[in-house]
Write a protein that holds these residues in place. Structure first.
Motif, PDB file in Angstrom:
ATOM      1  N   GLY A 165       0.733  -1.177  -0.098  1.00 35.80           N
ATOM      2  CA  GLY A 165      -0.149   0.014  -0.027  1.00 35.80           C
ATOM      3  C   GLY A 165       0.848   1.204   0.063  1.00 35.80           C
ATOM      4  N   ALA A 166       2.154   1.175   0.310  1.00 33.68           N
ATOM      5  CA  ALA A 166       3.151   2.464   0.271  1.00 33.68           C
ATOM      6  C   ALA A 166       3.191   2.910  -1.231  1.00 33.68           C
ATOM      7  CB  ALA A 166       4.297   1.994   0.509  1.00 33.68           C
ATOM      8  N   GLU A 167       3.151   4.414  -1.106  1.00 35.86           N
ATOM      9  CA  GLU A 167       3.209   5.153  -2.416  1.00 35.86           C
ATOM     10  C   GLU A 167       2.089   4.734  -3.474  1.00 35.86           C
ATOM     11  OE1 GLU A 167       7.164   4.931  -4.369  1.00 35.86           O
ATOM     12  OE2 GLU A 167       8.215   4.713  -2.397  1.00 35.86           O
ATOM     13  N   ILE A 168       1.112   4.403  -3.088  1.00 30.56           N
ATOM     14  CA  ILE A 168      -0.123   4.314  -3.825  1.00 30.56           C
ATOM     15  C   ILE A 168      -1.271   5.321  -3.804  1.00 30.56           C
ATOM     16  CG2 ILE A 168      -2.269   3.044  -4.406  1.00 30.56           C
ATOM     17  CD1 ILE A 168      -0.839   0.299  -3.971  1.00 30.56           C
ATOM     18  N   ASP A 169      -1.374   6.111  -4.826  1.00 30.98           N
ATOM     19  CA  ASP A 169      -2.254   7.284  -4.850  1.00 30.98           C
ATOM     20  C   ASP A 169      -3.832   6.749  -4.792  1.00 30.98           C
ATOM     21  OD1 ASP A 169      -3.681   9.538  -4.848  1.00 30.98           O
ATOM     22  OD2 ASP A 169      -2.520  10.372  -6.474  1.00 30.98           O
TER      23      ASP A 169
ATOM     24  N   PRO B  13      -2.106   5.133  -9.400  1.00 24.18           N
ATOM     25  CA  PRO B  13      -0.760   5.215  -9.466  1.00 24.18           C
ATOM     26  C   PRO B  13      -0.041   4.537  -8.346  1.00 24.18           C
ATOM     27  CG  PRO B  13      -2.140   7.170 -10.053  1.00 24.18           C
ATOM     28  CD  PRO B  13      -3.089   6.318  -9.458  1.00 24.18           C
ATOM     29  N   GLY B  14       0.913   3.925  -8.817  1.00 21.67           N
ATOM     30  CA  GLY B  14       1.643   3.211  -7.600  1.00 21.67           C
ATOM     31  C   GLY B  14       1.541   1.848  -7.614  1.00 21.67           C
ATOM     32  N   ALA B  15       0.425   1.511  -7.872  1.00 23.15           N
ATOM     33  CA  ALA B  15      -0.098   0.021  -7.844  1.00 23.15           C
ATOM     34  C   ALA B  15       0.432  -0.862  -8.812  1.00 23.15           C
ATOM     35  CB  ALA B  15      -1.664  -0.231  -7.582  1.00 23.15           C
ATOM     36  N   VAL B  16       0.762  -2.124  -8.563  1.00 22.87           N
ATOM     37  CA  VAL B  16       1.320  -3.041  -9.660  1.00 22.87           C
ATOM     38  C   VAL B  16       0.133  -3.781 -10.348  1.00 22.87           C
ATOM     39  CG1 VAL B  16       2.881  -4.887 -10.097  1.00 22.87           C
ATOM     40  CG2 VAL B  16       3.526  -3.094  -8.499  1.00 22.87           C
ATOM     41  N   THR B  17       0.078  -3.800 -11.728  1.00 22.79           N
ATOM     42  CA  THR B  17      -1.020  -4.321 -12.337  1.00 22.79           C
ATOM     43  C   THR B  17      -0.519  -5.663 -13.358  1.00 22.79           C
ATOM     44  OG1 THR B  17      -2.461  -2.509 -12.078  1.00 22.79           O
ATOM     45  CG2 THR B  17      -3.202  -3.964 -13.637  1.00 22.79           C
ATOM     46  N   ASP B  18      -1.225  -6.572 -13.351  1.00 24.63           N
ATOM     47  CA  ASP B  18      -1.025  -7.694 -14.340  1.00 24.63           C
ATOM     48  C   ASP B  18      -2.127  -7.761 -15.274  1.00 24.63           C
ATOM     49  OD1 ASP B  18       0.953  -8.292 -12.540  1.00 24.63           O
ATOM     50  OD2 ASP B  18       0.384 -10.172 -12.125  1.00 24.63           O
ATOM     51  N   ILE B  19      -1.441  -7.762 -16.676  1.00 18.91           N
ATOM     52  CA  ILE B  19      -2.697  -7.918 -17.504  1.00 18.91           C
ATOM     53  C   ILE B  19      -1.966  -9.027 -18.735  1.00 18.91           C
ATOM     54  CG2 ILE B  19      -3.677  -5.809 -17.406  1.00 18.91           C
ATOM     55  CD1 ILE B  19      -2.065  -6.263 -20.606  1.00 18.91           C
ATOM     56  N   TYR B  20      -2.685  -9.516 -19.574  1.00 16.60           N
ATOM     57  CA  TYR B  20      -2.150 -10.419 -20.487  1.00 16.60           C
ATOM     58  C   TYR B  20      -2.663 -10.295 -21.936  1.00 16.60           C
ATOM     59  CZ  TYR B  20      -0.702 -13.715 -16.774  1.00 16.60           C
ATOM     60  OH  TYR B  20      -0.029 -14.132 -15.629  1.00 16.60           O
TER      61      TYR B  20
ATOM     62  N   PHE C 215       5.624   5.186 -17.149  1.00 16.35           N
ATOM     63  CA  PHE C 215       4.829   3.905 -17.450  1.00 16.35           C
ATOM     64  C   PHE C 215       5.973   2.693 -17.140  1.00 16.35           C
ATOM     65  CE2 PHE C 215       0.994   1.838 -18.930  1.00 16.35           C
ATOM     66  CZ  PHE C 215       1.390   0.499 -18.862  1.00 16.35           C
ATOM     67  N   SER C 216       6.078   2.124 -15.896  1.00 13.56           N
ATOM     68  CA  SER C 216       7.260   1.155 -15.824  1.00 13.56           C
ATOM     69  C   SER C 216       6.651  -0.451 -16.107  1.00 13.56           C
ATOM     70  CB  SER C 216       7.784   1.200 -14.353  1.00 13.56           C
ATOM     71  OG  SER C 216       8.284   2.516 -14.072  1.00 13.56           O
TER      72      SER C 216
ATOM     73  N   LEU D 198       2.189   2.443 -12.843  1.00 10.10           N
ATOM     74  CA  LEU D 198       2.189   4.059 -13.123  1.00 10.10           C
ATOM     75  C   LEU D 198       2.845   4.822 -11.903  1.00 10.10           C
ATOM     76  CD1 LEU D 198      -1.171   4.542 -14.986  1.00 10.10           C
ATOM     77  CD2 LEU D 198       0.932   4.595 -16.032  1.00 10.10           C
ATOM     78  N   ASP D 199       3.916   5.677 -12.280  1.00 11.74           N
ATOM     79  CA  ASP D 199       4.490   6.322 -11.293  1.00 11.74           C
ATOM     80  C   ASP D 199       3.581   7.353 -10.634  1.00 11.74           C
ATOM     81  OD1 ASP D 199       5.896   7.916  -9.777  1.00 11.74           O
ATOM     82  OD2 ASP D 199       7.744   8.169 -11.201  1.00 11.74           O
ATOM     83  N   PRO D 200       3.310   7.387  -9.214  1.00  5.81           N
ATOM     84  CA  PRO D 200       2.493   8.527  -8.594  1.00  5.81           C
ATOM     85  C   PRO D 200       2.819   9.946  -9.176  1.00  5.81           C
ATOM     86  CG  PRO D 200       3.121   6.820  -6.937  1.00  5.81           C
ATOM     87  CD  PRO D 200       3.871   6.357  -8.395  1.00  5.81           C
TER      88      PRO D 200
END
Length: 200
Positions: free
Chosen positions: A55-59, A91-98, A126-127, A153-155
């Motif tokens: 949860g750190a750094e998530i906007d 922004p800040g959350a890690v997301t998986d898509i296929y 966009f990382s 996505l960077d916050p």
């Protein structure tokens, strides 16, 4: 040397041995941490993966819509498309898509995906933590594969940006790893208009 002096010397040597053992034991974990942070020895940075894990750094106050597009080059007889058209992310959350890929040819083909992010100011925020585009992909005849993109996505992304599009073009590669180019059409000169037009 007195018995007391011998005992003190022995204790000092024992303490030094314990410190040396402790340093040696910690050396490998310390090396792994340095590699994770710097990317040395092929280890990718885990900083982006850690961000958002707890949860750190998530906007949480913002949601950005991320759309996905997939296009195979004309020389690549593959099906290629995202399994989801869009997601909304903090922004800040890690997301998986296929993405879905399928080789429609009756022979093995190697391809390479080239990504694009718009609007362009969003690209540097966009990382892609994991992505099939990092390496060449080979599909056997008729093979189907789900291809992962793990992104964040960077916050610090511009507050005015509320939609981002990630698109990939998949190119066929030849035996030397170069992009296959479409066969050029023969041309003939149209003397009446002083221009070249396709033959036939």
């Amino acid at each position: 040397m007195s018995a007391r002096g011998v005992k003190q010397t022995a204790l000092r040597l024992l303490g030094a041995a314990v410190l040396m053992f402790g340093f040696g034991y910690a050396l490998i974990p310390l090396y792994n941490v340095i590699c994770d942070v710097t990317g040395i020895n092929g280890k990718s940075s885990s900083l982006q993966q850690a961000a958002g894990a707890d949860g750190a750094e998530i906007d949480q106050s913002r949601l950005i819509k991320v759309e996905f597009i997939g296009t195979p080059n004309s020389e690549l007889p593959w099906e290629f498309r995202p399994l989801v058209k869009s997601v909304e992310v903090h922004p800040g959350a890690v997301t998986d898509i296929y993405y879905h890929a399928r080789n429609l040819a009756d022979y093995s083909i190697t391809g390479q995906a080239v990504p694009s992010v718009v609007p362009s100011p969003a690209a540097r925020h966009f990382s892609k933590i994991e992505c099939f585009c990092f390496t060449k992909q080979t599909l056997a005849a008729g093979e189907t594969k789900a291809m992962l993109v793990k992104f964040r996505l960077d916050p610090e992304i511009d507050p005015a940006i509320n939609q981002v599009t990630l698109s990939y073009t998949f190119y066929a590669l030849d035996d030397e790893g170069a992009v296959k180019q479409p066969n050029a059409e023969p041309v003939e000169m149209d003397h009446s208009h002083h221009a070249q037009v396709p033959a036939g």
